[in-house]
Design a protein around this motif. Structure first.
Motif, short mmCIF file in Angstrom:
data_model
loop_
_atom_site.label_atom_id
_atom_site.label_comp_id
_atom_site.label_asym_id
_atom_site.label_seq_id
_atom_site.Cartn_x
_atom_site.Cartn_y
_atom_site.Cartn_z
N VAL A 76 -42.63 41.38 -26.48
CA VAL A 76 -43.51 40.41 -26.03
C VAL A 76 -43.24 39.51 -25.08
O VAL A 76 -41.88 38.73 -25.27
N LEU A 77 -43.37 39.56 -23.62
CA LEU A 77 -43.05 38.35 -22.73
C LEU A 77 -44.06 37.39 -22.60
O LEU A 77 -45.17 37.49 -22.53
N ASP A 78 -43.43 36.02 -23.08
CA ASP A 78 -44.34 34.86 -23.22
C ASP A 78 -43.93 34.17 -21.95
O ASP A 78 -42.77 33.57 -21.62
N LEU A 79 -44.67 34.46 -20.71
CA LEU A 79 -44.48 33.90 -19.62
C LEU A 79 -45.02 32.52 -19.06
O LEU A 79 -46.28 32.23 -19.33
N GLY A 80 -44.04 31.51 -18.72
CA GLY A 80 -44.48 30.29 -18.65
C GLY A 80 -44.53 29.52 -20.07
O GLY A 80 -45.55 29.08 -20.29
N ALA A 86 -38.97 34.47 -24.16
CA ALA A 86 -39.54 33.02 -23.97
C ALA A 86 -39.15 32.62 -22.48
O ALA A 86 -38.00 32.11 -22.26
N ALA A 87 -40.09 33.00 -21.48
CA ALA A 87 -39.33 32.77 -20.06
C ALA A 87 -40.12 31.34 -19.41
O ALA A 87 -41.37 31.59 -19.63
N ASP A 88 -39.39 30.48 -19.00
CA ASP A 88 -39.99 29.43 -18.46
C ASP A 88 -38.97 28.89 -17.02
O ASP A 88 -37.89 29.25 -17.26
N LEU A 89 -39.67 28.30 -16.27
CA LEU A 89 -38.91 27.86 -15.02
C LEU A 89 -38.29 26.27 -15.38
O LEU A 89 -37.40 25.92 -14.82
N HIS A 111 -41.96 35.07 -9.63
CA HIS A 111 -42.12 35.96 -8.93
C HIS A 111 -40.44 36.59 -8.72
O HIS A 111 -40.20 37.41 -7.84
N ASP A 112 -39.68 36.25 -9.48
CA ASP A 112 -38.33 36.98 -9.76
C ASP A 112 -38.03 37.24 -11.15
O ASP A 112 -37.17 36.64 -11.73
N LEU A 113 -38.59 38.20 -11.71
CA LEU A 113 -38.40 38.30 -13.13
C LEU A 113 -37.30 39.65 -13.66
O LEU A 113 -37.49 40.65 -12.91
#
Length: 281
Positions: free
Chosen positions: A64-68, A88-91, A119-121
């Motif tokens: 699972v991708l948890d975006l933000g 766990a993806a966050d900027l 925008h750059d995954l």
């Protein structure tokens, strides 16, 4: 270090945040949730999303991708409640900070924290069984071209589910509603109705399985703002919670709330048309 002393005891805080609609969230330490929030109660919103997204039907250790993901509370929830293997993806949050929280929660072997821009995954097509985004998608997903670049990361038949702050109906004109003007933030123009999001996602090449409004969601939002305004260890979050809480209280559900969206990647969402053009095209 925290810069305020909590106003209420841990027991009283737990009682205040115990919610019949969110039984899974009730089992999390209330002080931990307050300390790590970055907006509306992300665990409540994820728990509302879960049945529509079919999280209980995922295979064990589904990717699972948890975006933000913010401070990775939702990532911990996904790993703990649904046995998921989470990216766990966050900027904005340092991966090392999230790694510490994840390890303290006991999921260092199940959750990978990364710093990424939406925008750059850096993931291959078909990498994930599901994609989740809580209180983040509205900041990058209103672009007509965005959704196909994200859903290509799903396996065929995989689902994407998001919950976003929303407007009950689309904004009329170029001025905010009169009753919200004292608190209006330019970011709120990215709040849209369930119908708007349904059209947006249908055009984006997914089969929309849910696009609905959280009944009385404004009451949950107001309660959470009141708690954060009193109990957050960070002055910035206390100030923002007071401001948003005043707007939500004045609005009383006429305009502001939450929308839940679930879409399934279909076979025709695969291929070159789901890739954002580059300078070489």
């Amino acid at each position: 270090m925290p810069d305020i002393t909590p106003r209420t005891s841990d027991d009283d805080l737990t009682k205040r945040l115990t919610h019949a609609r969110y039984p899974r969230s009730n089992s999390y330490d209330a002080r931990w949730v307050v300390a790590n929030q970055m907006g509306p109660n992300a665990l409540w919103l994820l728990e509302w999303l879960a049945p529509a997204l079919g999280l209980d039907t995922l295979r064990p250790c589904a990717r699972v991708l948890d975006l933000g993901c913010g401070r990775a509370m939702t990532s911990v929830f996904l790993a703990r409640e649904y046995d998921a293997q989470v990216t766990a993806a966050d900027l904005w949050i340092e991966p090392d900070d999230n790694a510490r929280r994840i390890a303290e929660a006991g999921f260092a072997d199940r959750i990978l924290p990364l710093r990424v821009e939406a925008h750059d995954l850096p993931f291959a097509e078909g990498s994930f069984d599901a994609i989740v985004s809580i209180d983040a998608y509205q900041y990058f997903g209103t672009d007509d071209l965005y959704l196909p670049t994200l859903t290509r990361l799903l396996k065929p038949g995989g689902r994407i589910g998001v919950v976003v702050p929303a407007s009950r109906a689309e904004w009329d004109g170029t001025e905010p509603p009169e009753h919200l003007k004292p608190w209006w933030e330019p970011d709120w123009w990215c709040f849209h109705s369930a119908d708007w999001w349904r059209r947006q996602w249908t055009r984006g090449g997914v089969e929309v399985e849910a696009a609905d409004w959280l009944d009385d969601g404004w009451r949950d939002w107001l309660l959470w703002c009141e708690v954060i305004a009193e109990e957050s260890p960070e002055e910035f979050h206390r100030t923002m919670a007071r401001r948003v809480g005043e707007a939500v209280r004045a609005d009383e559900g006429r305009t502001l709330g939450f929308v839940r969206l679930v879409g399934r990647r279909t076979a025709d969402a695969v291929g070159e048309h789901s890739r954002r053009p580059t300078a070489d095209d």
